[in-house]
Every structure is written in C-alpha cells, then in structure tokens.
Design a protein around this motif. Structure first.
Motif, PDB file in Angstrom:
ATOM      1  N   SER A  93       0.817  -1.212   0.000  1.00 19.64           N
ATOM      2  CA  SER A  93       0.000   0.000   0.000  1.00 19.64           C
ATOM      3  C   SER A  93       0.850   1.260   0.000  1.00 19.64           C
ATOM      4  CB  SER A  93      -0.936  -0.002   1.212  1.00 19.64           C
ATOM      5  OG  SER A  93      -0.200  -0.129   2.422  1.00 19.64           O
ATOM      6  N   SER A  94       2.036   1.193   0.618  1.00 19.86           N
ATOM      7  CA  SER A  94       2.899   2.376   0.680  1.00 19.86           C
ATOM      8  C   SER A  94       3.430   2.779  -0.685  1.00 19.86           C
ATOM      9  CB  SER A  94       4.081   2.111   1.629  1.00 19.86           C
ATOM     10  OG  SER A  94       4.872   1.034   1.149  1.00 19.86           O
ATOM     11  N   SER A 229      13.984  -0.768  -3.475  1.00 20.55           N
ATOM     12  CA  SER A 229      13.219  -0.194  -2.367  1.00 20.55           C
ATOM     13  C   SER A 229      12.009   0.584  -2.864  1.00 20.55           C
ATOM     14  CB  SER A 229      14.114   0.719  -1.521  1.00 20.55           C
ATOM     15  OG  SER A 229      14.715   1.720  -2.315  1.00 20.55           O
ATOM     16  N   ASP A 230      11.963   0.820  -4.184  1.00 20.51           N
ATOM     17  CA  ASP A 230      10.785   1.455  -4.777  1.00 20.51           C
ATOM     18  C   ASP A 230       9.646   0.458  -4.991  1.00 20.51           C
ATOM     19  OD1 ASP A 230      12.320   0.114  -6.671  1.00 20.51           O
ATOM     20  OD2 ASP A 230      11.812   1.478  -8.307  1.00 20.51           O
ATOM     21  N   TRP A 231       9.908  -0.838  -4.815  1.00 25.70           N
ATOM     22  CA  TRP A 231       8.898  -1.885  -4.997  1.00 25.70           C
ATOM     23  C   TRP A 231       8.609  -2.606  -3.681  1.00 25.70           C
ATOM     24  CZ3 TRP A 231       7.412  -6.919  -4.653  1.00 25.70           C
ATOM     25  CH2 TRP A 231       6.484  -7.414  -5.573  1.00 25.70           C
ATOM     26  N   HIS A 232       9.684  -2.951  -2.955  1.00 25.12           N
ATOM     27  CA  HIS A 232       9.532  -3.713  -1.718  1.00 25.12           C
ATOM     28  C   HIS A 232       9.310  -2.793  -0.516  1.00 25.12           C
ATOM     29  CE1 HIS A 232      10.370  -7.738  -3.230  1.00 25.12           C
ATOM     30  NE2 HIS A 232      11.254  -7.181  -4.027  1.00 25.12           N
ATOM     31  N   GLU A 233       8.688  -3.358   0.509  1.00 23.87           N
ATOM     32  CA  GLU A 233       8.404  -2.609   1.734  1.00 23.87           C
ATOM     33  C   GLU A 233       9.692  -2.246   2.459  1.00 23.87           C
ATOM     34  OE1 GLU A 233       5.859  -0.554   3.338  1.00 23.87           O
ATOM     35  OE2 GLU A 233       4.713  -2.272   2.648  1.00 23.87           O
ATOM     36  N   TYR A 238      12.237  -7.918   1.051  1.00 19.37           N
ATOM     37  CA  TYR A 238      12.968  -8.216  -0.199  1.00 19.37           C
ATOM     38  C   TYR A 238      13.662  -9.571  -0.084  1.00 19.37           C
ATOM     39  CZ  TYR A 238      16.794  -7.599  -3.656  1.00 19.37           C
ATOM     40  OH  TYR A 238      17.697  -7.748  -4.680  1.00 19.37           O
ATOM     41  N   LEU A 239      14.364  -9.793   1.029  1.00 19.78           N
ATOM     42  CA  LEU A 239      15.058 -11.060   1.242  1.00 19.78           C
ATOM     43  C   LEU A 239      14.065 -12.214   1.381  1.00 19.78           C
ATOM     44  CD1 LEU A 239      17.584 -12.734   1.744  1.00 19.78           C
ATOM     45  CD2 LEU A 239      17.556 -11.950   4.126  1.00 19.78           C
ATOM     46  N   ASP A 412      18.224   6.962 -12.101  1.00 22.34           N
ATOM     47  CA  ASP A 412      17.107   6.847 -11.168  1.00 22.34           C
ATOM     48  C   ASP A 412      17.574   6.054  -9.953  1.00 22.34           C
ATOM     49  OD1 ASP A 412      14.804   6.318  -9.786  1.00 22.34           O
ATOM     50  OD2 ASP A 412      13.685   5.508 -11.476  1.00 22.34           O
ATOM     51  N   THR A 413      17.600   6.679  -8.801  1.00 19.40           N
ATOM     52  CA  THR A 413      18.189   6.065  -7.603  1.00 19.40           C
ATOM     53  C   THR A 413      17.347   4.936  -7.019  1.00 19.40           C
ATOM     54  OG1 THR A 413      17.136   7.641  -6.112  1.00 19.40           O
ATOM     55  CG2 THR A 413      19.294   8.246  -7.017  1.00 19.40           C
ATOM     56  N   LYS A 414      16.075   4.830  -7.381  1.00 19.83           N
ATOM     57  CA  LYS A 414      15.164   3.786  -6.889  1.00 19.83           C
ATOM     58  C   LYS A 414      15.056   3.788  -5.363  1.00 19.83           C
ATOM     59  CE  LYS A 414      17.400   0.425  -8.865  1.00 19.83           C
ATOM     60  NZ  LYS A 414      17.742  -0.964  -9.285  1.00 19.83           N
ATOM     61  N   GLY A 415      15.337   4.942  -4.753  1.00 20.91           N
ATOM     62  CA  GLY A 415      15.224   5.034  -3.302  1.00 20.91           C
ATOM     63  C   GLY A 415      16.354   4.382  -2.539  1.00 20.91           C
ATOM     64  N   GLN A 416      17.471   4.064  -3.197  1.00 20.52           N
ATOM     65  CA  GLN A 416      18.604   3.417  -2.525  1.00 20.52           C
ATOM     66  C   GLN A 416      19.283   4.379  -1.533  1.00 20.52           C
ATOM     67  OE1 GLN A 416      21.080   0.626  -5.274  1.00 20.52           O
ATOM     68  NE2 GLN A 416      20.355   2.277  -6.578  1.00 20.52           N
ATOM     69  N   ASP A 417      19.926   3.804  -0.542  1.00 21.21           N
ATOM     70  CA  ASP A 417      20.664   4.582   0.458  1.00 21.21           C
ATOM     71  C   ASP A 417      22.113   4.729  -0.007  1.00 21.21           C
ATOM     72  OD1 ASP A 417      21.830   5.750   2.623  1.00 21.21           O
ATOM     73  OD2 ASP A 417      21.455   4.095   4.019  1.00 21.21           O
ATOM     74  N   PHE A 418      22.452   5.902  -0.540  1.00 18.44           N
ATOM     75  CA  PHE A 418      23.797   6.095  -1.085  1.00 18.44           C
ATOM     76  C   PHE A 418      24.847   6.370  -0.018  1.00 18.44           C
ATOM     77  CE2 PHE A 418      21.716   5.925  -5.068  1.00 18.44           C
ATOM     78  CZ  PHE A 418      22.699   5.540  -5.966  1.00 18.44           C
TER      79      PHE A 418
END
Length: 526
Positions: A93-94, A229-233, A238-239, A412-418
């Motif tokens: 939902s998020s 992280s743009d798809w998984h909660e 993910y794991l 596109d960073t896909k919400g990754q933690d850089f």
C-alpha cells in the motif's frame, strides 16, 4: 504485507479449478499468462492502467482494456474466480500502485491470487516430458528446474548455465526475468511439442513475492544487497521474497549457497532448517560454492593455485582439480569467478561431460554492458558496466579493478541509500563523476562523506570531462603512469533518461568512440 490470499478456492491450485480470470498488467508477463490460459479454454480479462498502443494479444481474440485506473472496484471481481498480478506492480500500500487494495478485495471475496510462476508450476507438473538426461522411458518424467535469483548477475549466470548444458547436448531452456518469460517459454515448447531436458529460470524478487507454489530441483541466491526499495516494503521483505526461490510453500530444491556471502548463507541455512528440518538433517541438501577452497564434500571453489575444484565425495580431504584456472577466464572480478564455480556445481548435477564444459568456459567472454572492457587506448581502459543498476553491482565492479579509477554513476536512484556507497568510496576514492537530472540524494551523501566529485547533467558532459582528464594526464602523473580505468557503472536505473540499461550503455560507448576519435572495431582486451 499482502503476501498470500488464503481462501477456500485456492486449496487446489490447478488450472482445471478456475475458468474466469482477471489479469492485472498488460506487459510481457501478463500477455503470456493471457495467451496460455486462453489456449486452455479459459475466459480471460486483462487490464492495464497505461494507454498501450498494442492492445491485441497475438494468436488470440483478447484485447487489453487500457487506461483503467487502479485499484479496480468491486464490479470487476463479481465476474471472476481468479486474479493474476503481473510482477511489475508492487503489492504494498505504501507504494500506491493500487494492487494492495485489489488484494484486500480478493481476500474478502475469497478469490485466489496467482502469479506467472504459479501458472508455470502448473504447466510443468501437468506435462509428460521426454528427456535426453535420465529416465527417458518414463512418461511422467519432470525435467529438472534450475532456479537462479540474487541482486546481481542473474541473467549472465542463467545464460552461461544454458550455454554449458547446450554444449554437451542437453536441451536447456532459459525463461523468467530473462526472455522468454516463463509462460512464453511454455507456449514455445507446447508449439514444438517438446519440453526441454532442463529448465533454467532467472527469477526476480517481483516474480517470487506473491507466488504460492513452486517446486524447483536446484536453486541459488547468488548474492544480496540493497535494491528495489521502490517496490519492496523493506530489505527484510525483499530477502523473504528471494528465499522463495528454494520452493514454496516449503523448500524442495537442493540449495547452492555462496560461501562468500556470509550473512546471506546464515539466513539460507536458517530458512532451510526451519522450513524443512527433516530433509536437511537426513542428508546434505545443499552444496556451497565460492572463490575459496571448498569446505565440505561436494562443495566447489578455487584452490590456492587458482584452479577451479571440488571436494571429492568418496575420499577424505581429496580435491578434484578442473583443467581450468582463473587465468583462463576472460572475465575479471571475484564475483565472476564465484558465479563460474556455481555454474560448474549445478552442471555437475546434470552431466559429467566436463571436458567440453571447460573448453566453453575458456572461450566465454563478458556480455555487453557487464563490466565490458570495450576499448583500450594507450594507458586507458574503458569499461561499460551499464547493467549495474544498484549499489552492490557498482561495488563489485570497483573491487574488480585497480586504481586509478574514473567512476561514473547516476540515474534513477530507486530510493537506494547512497550512504552505503559513500562509505565504500571513502576507503578507495575514485575520480568521481555524477550525472543525471535527479541525483541530489547521491550528491548530498557524497558531500557529507567528504568525497570530491563533479556533477554534470548528461552523458555528453560526462565524456567531455573524461577526455579532459585523460588528455591532461593528471591521474597518470599522480600515480606513476599506472593504467587509468574508466568505469561506467551507474549504480542506478537507466529509465530517467534512457529506454534501458542497454540503450544507456550503447550511448556511452558511442560517445566515447566519437570523443576519442576511434573506430568501434577497436575493442579492449584485459
């Protein structure tokens, strides 16, 4: 998480028990599901929120209903007895895809939710399959299923496994995240009226997340790092999705576990014990692989002389050495050597014709856009690693090369933690170039870490800056005339500015060839 929709109707997950199916998503996977189900005489409705140009599914009379806003309302669910979700749509939902609401509605209406992988499982378990491998006379023979997942390297490994098995006369069929899709491959095999000797599947976390039934023969998670992280909660979910590669609802596969991924290895062992304790205690239900010496009987690795080897089952502390050294491999990087150890390990479960397999491995070269040394000029080597769409892949590429390195990242960073990448780069700082339209999160992390970097808008500016650096010979003078490695490993998705990672890599190479005034036939050699 809306992971499984448990209903009275899904106790028997076989195609005979459903007749009216709603498919969400008109991409490659959704279309293949629709065509396969249509061939089985099922009534199929397929919808997509996009305005697609190509609405007709070839070989059928099905027309995709496009421009349909998600989530669908209750009226759609009154017409169906099964719901199929395409893998590109997040069920959380998020993520605001609308799928979470549709899953909740399916649960209330007691409508089973399936995936393409569930349908693949049905297909391979209802087919009589001829085989060149074993039990050729057994009409109920089921071809082994090799399932490969991981954050990085899945496609390359699946292609190589198929190449090795085909080279010794085994009909190995790739499918999944690699093309053809799972049901495209089933449709292909049904059209020629022959199932393969072996299935080799590349499975993404998206494909595994909602799957309810899957019974592979051999499975692996090559590696794991932060991604999607743009798809998984979150990372845990993910794991959890990845672990389904060993089988759902319980592990069925012999597990191939990478020793070099210590944290991941512990998680897999725990998962196997908790899910299938009797199996793991009765006999060794796993094989390990990696770049070091094999630890237990049957494990694969590399010995101190750099030769690939495995530990003999029959003789204590005896290692069988292949006529293959890391020096014979036309790839670089520990991750590639580890993946080859896996290929040898899984091939050993299917065939013993290793002379031909070794020959093929010695002649195997890197695929395009995967740490591809596409050009060498004087003291400068250029690498196209555009397939590196996450931080883990870029770290692996960096670890494969020596300084000095010019590293180009962005997209596109896909919400990754850089912050993760920043910490790594601080330990071995490259000459850093960041490109793209929306890369502020990357630049902020690099700035906080004290990294020096150039920020440019596009690849044209990237290549012009590389030319300037190389021409001025700044890095060579500073580092005693060592070779400069120009590494295009973006650590991001390409879809902000390009059609795909392939398009991005092709554009980078084209600009390099133009800027350095060389013909594209001049290819680099490591």
């Amino acid at each position: 998480m809306n992971e499984l929709v448990k209903t009275k109707k899904n106790k028997q997950l076989q195609s005979v028990f459903f007749t009216k199916i709603l498919i969400i998503g008109g991409g490659i996977s959704g279309r293949a599901c629709a065509k396969w189900l249509n061939n089985k005489g099922k009534e199929v409705i397929i919808v997509d929120s996009r305005n697609l140009d190509d609405k007709v599914i070839k070989g059928t009379n099905i027309v995709i209903k496009t421009g349909i806003k998600y989530p669908l309302d209750t009226s759609w669910f009154n017409k169906i007895d099964t719901l199929i979700i395409s893998p590109g749509l997040s069920p959380h939902s998020s993520k605001k895809s609308g799928v979470a609401e549709m899953l909740d509605l399916a649960r209330r209406e007691e409508i089973p939710v399936l995936t393409e992988l569930d349908l693949f499982e049905m297909a391979v378990n209802t087919k009589s399959q001829s085989s060149n491998v074993k039990e050729k006379s057994n009409n109920n023979y089921k071809a082994p299923v090799i399932a490969v997942t991981g954050t990085n390297g899945k496609t390359s490994v699946v292609k190589l496994v198929v190449k090795l098995l085909n080279s010794v006369g085994i009909d190995a069929q790739p499918a999944g995240n690699i093309r053809p899709s799972l049901l495209e491959a089933i449709l292909l095999r049904e059209s020629i009226k022959r199932m393969p000797d072996v299935w080799v599947l590349e499975l993404s976390s998206f494909q595994l997340a909602l799957t309810k039934r899957f019974s592979p023969t051999f499975s692996t998670i090559l590696n794991i790092s932060s991604d999607h992280s743009d798809w998984h909660e979150n990372g845990e979910e993910y794991l959890h999705s990845k672990l389904k590669v060993f089988g759902v609802p319980k592990p069925t596969a012999k597990a191939f576990i990478c020793r070099d991924e210590e944290k991941l290895s512990r998680v897999i062992y725990k998962h196997l014990r908790n899910s299938n304790s009797e199996n793991i205690n009765k006999h060794k239900s796993f094989i390990t692989f990696g770049i070091g010496l094999p630890g237990e009987k049957g494990d694969f690795g590399i010995n101190q002389s750099g030769r690939f080897c495995y530990r003999n089952f029959l003789k204590k502390n005896i290692y069988h050495e292949f006529e293959l050294s890391i020096k014979d491999i036309n790839l670089i990087g520990a991750h590639n050597f580890s993946n080859i150890a896996f290929c040898l390990a899984v091939a050993s479960q299917i065939t013993n014709k290793f002379n031909r397999i070794i020959e093929v491995l010695k002649n195997h070269v890197a695929e395009n856009h995967r740490l591809e040394n596409f050009l060498s000029l004087d003291q400068t080597r250029f690498f196209d690693d555009s397939k590196a769409t996450n931080i883990g892949a870029t770290v692996a590429a960096m670890n494969s090369l020596k300084e000095p390195i010019i590293l180009i990242i962005g997209g596109d960073t896909k919400g990754q933690d850089f912050n993760i990448l920043s910490k790594f780069l601080v330990s071995r700082p490259p000459y850093l170039i960041v490109f793209g339209k929306n890369v502020s999160s990357i630049c902020e992390e690099f700035f906080k870490a004290g990294l020096n970097f150039y920020q440019v808008e596009n690849l044209n500016e990237v290549v012009s800056l590389i030319k300037k650096i190389v021409d001025q010979k700044v890095l060579k003078n500073d580092l005693n005339e060592k070779k400069i490695n120009v590494l295009f490993s973006p650590a991001c998705s390409s879809l902000d500015m390009f059609n795909s990672f392939r398009h991005r890599g092709q554009e980078f190479k084209k600009l390099i060839f133009s800027e350095f005034k060389v013909k594209e036939t001049i290819v680099g050699k490591i």
